[in-house]
Design a protein around this motif. Sequence first.
Motif, PDB file in Angstrom:
ATOM      1  N   VAL A  76     -18.915 -41.065 -14.417  1.00 41.59           N
ATOM      2  CA  VAL A  76     -17.798 -40.357 -13.952  1.00 41.59           C
ATOM      3  C   VAL A  76     -17.544 -38.995 -14.684  1.00 41.59           C
ATOM      4  CG1 VAL A  76     -15.113 -40.957 -13.652  1.00 41.59           C
ATOM      5  CG2 VAL A  76     -17.107 -42.539 -13.526  1.00 41.59           C
ATOM      6  N   ALA A  77     -17.741 -38.806 -15.950  1.00 43.84           N
ATOM      7  CA  ALA A  77     -17.713 -37.341 -16.450  1.00 43.84           C
ATOM      8  C   ALA A  77     -18.241 -36.348 -15.991  1.00 43.84           C
ATOM      9  CB  ALA A  77     -17.800 -37.632 -18.079  1.00 43.84           C
ATOM     10  N   GLY A 128      -6.949 -34.701 -11.724  1.00 41.14           N
ATOM     11  CA  GLY A 128      -7.790 -35.764 -12.027  1.00 41.14           C
ATOM     12  C   GLY A 128      -7.341 -37.132 -12.489  1.00 41.14           C
ATOM     13  N   SER A 129      -6.288 -36.997 -13.570  1.00 43.60           N
ATOM     14  CA  SER A 129      -5.796 -38.427 -14.011  1.00 43.60           C
ATOM     15  C   SER A 129      -5.267 -39.231 -13.003  1.00 43.60           C
ATOM     16  CB  SER A 129      -4.580 -37.907 -14.942  1.00 43.60           C
ATOM     17  OG  SER A 129      -5.069 -37.558 -16.428  1.00 43.60           O
ATOM     18  N   VAL A 130      -4.532 -38.729 -11.825  1.00 45.17           N
ATOM     19  CA  VAL A 130      -3.925 -39.348 -10.779  1.00 45.17           C
ATOM     20  C   VAL A 130      -5.115 -40.004  -9.989  1.00 45.17           C
ATOM     21  CG1 VAL A 130      -2.711 -39.164  -8.606  1.00 45.17           C
ATOM     22  CG2 VAL A 130      -2.025 -37.815 -10.572  1.00 45.17           C
ATOM     23  N   GLY A 175     -14.847 -46.195  -7.872  1.00 43.51           N
ATOM     24  CA  GLY A 175     -14.473 -45.150  -8.756  1.00 43.51           C
ATOM     25  C   GLY A 175     -14.051 -45.651  -9.940  1.00 43.51           C
ATOM     26  N   LEU A 176     -12.981 -46.565  -9.793  1.00 42.67           N
ATOM     27  CA  LEU A 176     -12.239 -47.105 -10.761  1.00 42.67           C
ATOM     28  C   LEU A 176     -13.182 -48.217 -11.565  1.00 42.67           C
ATOM     29  CD1 LEU A 176      -8.657 -47.930  -9.441  1.00 42.67           C
ATOM     30  CD2 LEU A 176      -9.427 -46.164 -10.747  1.00 42.67           C
ATOM     31  N   VAL A 177     -13.923 -49.060 -10.843  1.00 36.90           N
ATOM     32  CA  VAL A 177     -15.114 -49.829 -11.577  1.00 36.90           C
ATOM     33  C   VAL A 177     -16.117 -48.945 -12.326  1.00 36.90           C
ATOM     34  CG1 VAL A 177     -16.858 -51.461 -11.014  1.00 36.90           C
ATOM     35  CG2 VAL A 177     -14.942 -51.429  -9.712  1.00 36.90           C
ATOM     36  N   ALA A 178     -16.609 -47.796 -11.607  1.00 35.71           N
ATOM     37  CA  ALA A 178     -17.502 -46.909 -12.313  1.00 35.71           C
ATOM     38  C   ALA A 178     -16.908 -46.198 -13.680  1.00 35.71           C
ATOM     39  CB  ALA A 178     -18.036 -45.881 -11.375  1.00 35.71           C
ATOM     40  N   HIS A 225      -4.932 -43.370 -11.843  1.00 36.96           N
ATOM     41  CA  HIS A 225      -3.795 -43.648 -10.957  1.00 36.96           C
ATOM     42  C   HIS A 225      -2.424 -43.186 -11.781  1.00 36.96           C
ATOM     43  CE1 HIS A 225      -5.951 -46.061  -7.796  1.00 36.96           C
ATOM     44  NE2 HIS A 225      -6.514 -44.989  -7.844  1.00 36.96           N
ATOM     45  N   THR A 226      -2.368 -42.546 -12.928  1.00 37.09           N
ATOM     46  CA  THR A 226      -1.385 -42.272 -13.727  1.00 37.09           C
ATOM     47  C   THR A 226      -1.620 -40.913 -13.962  1.00 37.09           C
ATOM     48  OG1 THR A 226      -2.601 -42.413 -15.923  1.00 37.09           O
ATOM     49  CG2 THR A 226      -1.656 -44.368 -14.866  1.00 37.09           C
ATOM     50  N   LEU A 227      -0.213 -40.229 -14.446  1.00 37.20           N
ATOM     51  CA  LEU A 227      -0.257 -38.627 -14.547  1.00 37.20           C
ATOM     52  C   LEU A 227      -0.842 -38.109 -15.830  1.00 37.20           C
ATOM     53  CD1 LEU A 227       3.445 -37.815 -13.330  1.00 37.20           C
ATOM     54  CD2 LEU A 227       1.452 -37.100 -12.353  1.00 37.20           C
ATOM     55  N   ASP A 228      -0.877 -39.018 -16.870  1.00 35.79           N
ATOM     56  CA  ASP A 228      -1.585 -38.603 -18.357  1.00 35.79           C
ATOM     57  C   ASP A 228      -2.578 -39.304 -18.554  1.00 35.79           C
ATOM     58  OD1 ASP A 228      -0.018 -40.765 -18.515  1.00 35.79           O
ATOM     59  OD2 ASP A 228       1.161 -39.959 -20.299  1.00 35.79           O
TER      60      ASP A 228
END
Length: 467
Positions: free
Chosen positions: A250-251, A291-293, A239-242, A297-300
Amino acid sequence: MDALLLSRIQFGFVISFHILFPAFTIGLASWLAFAEWRWLRTRDTLWRDLYFFWTKIFALSFGMGVVSGIVMSFQFGTNWATLSEQAGNILGPLLSYEVLTAFFLEATFLGVMLFGWGRVNERMHFLATCMVALGTLISTFWIISANSWMQTPTGYRIVDGVFEPVSWMQIVFNPSFPLRLAHMVLAAFITTCFVIGGVGASYLLRGVHIEAGKRMLKAAVIFAAITVPAQVIVGDQHGLVALEHQPIKVAAMEGHWDHYPKGEGVPLVLFAVPNEKAERNDYEVAIPKLGSVILTHTLDGEIAPLKSVPASERPPVKPVFYAFRVMVGLGTLMLLLAMVSLWLLWRGRLYASRIVLLGWKALMLSGFVCILAGWYVVEIGRQPYVVYGLLRTADAVSPILAAASVMTSLIVYALVYAIVFGAGIWYLRKQVLKGPLPHEPPQHTEGGDKTPARPLSASGDKLEEGA
């Protein structure tokens, strides 16, 4: 219903059938290698019986996979001639490498595996089984490489509208390829794992083939407890690569339409009805910041929303959005079942838990559904491009193609597939219901019996027997 839409429907229909059989045989070939290895190590006849039982299933599934694959390849010339003309310099060699490596390897050893028991020594037969399993993995390597290049194209140049290779290393090992390969192989293994576990659980529920059912279920539980968590990790990285290379896909998966205020983070949409005309979600149920997490992999963290590009650059949102949730939802159930089953196995109560056995039976075919859902996310999500960002699907279709011709061939495909694959699936079900019976392979003598003339004859009994 123009030629473009009908061609997309036809290709989607054919590949939806095709992908199920190779995915199943990828995992099943490795299971056969494991079963034969256990037989050689322990000389426990039950392992041998299981090997021959699943060999019948493998032979018929392999045959149906080959048939559906041949039909699919025709469409590159009939329906997608422009794609073949412009990207053939890259896609052609990649698909040829599959034939030169995987198909030749499988063709060499498949006959020995299916018909060589008693004709060659045990180590040679085991080697043949392992080579067939390796061949299925090599085939996956090249197919996923070709498809991944269409998702994240690299190592090319365009001369007069035609893609030409510049670096085959960059083409083969394009940015999305390693994780997509791992994701697909794990999906194939998990699919086979749940079929084997589901069959074993159904035997235990029916009170037949008890020892075989226990052994299949135990192996499936242990393997699922390893592969399903691994798939969660690989899926996250994929998912991160996409998100890096195909943010609009992804959206669409997340149903994310608008930018959120800085620092607020992106919510995780659990359920909604995407409204593409109004460019919003109706009846949305979401968890703030999650969704951000998951995605960054971050809160914002932020992701590009669908509205960041014109509507003509977006994929169809609804099928991508819903297919992704089907895949993740079923995957979560599979993970929970695997973990609960492992705990019960450790406590010695697995085979006595009717609820868990029913769970395995209910999720027996869940892997196939997940594969189809995931494939729809990947393929529909890259629209409107067939080579992402470079060649639009509307420009890749054959220039002179009558809608009536495509409709006719689609109807013929549907009728033929209903007959051929309907009969094949019926026969597979018949073999599964019969179960693994004690099997003493005949000791062949030189010139004493006939060699089967076709691979599907390895599936066992005649169709009319036991009907």
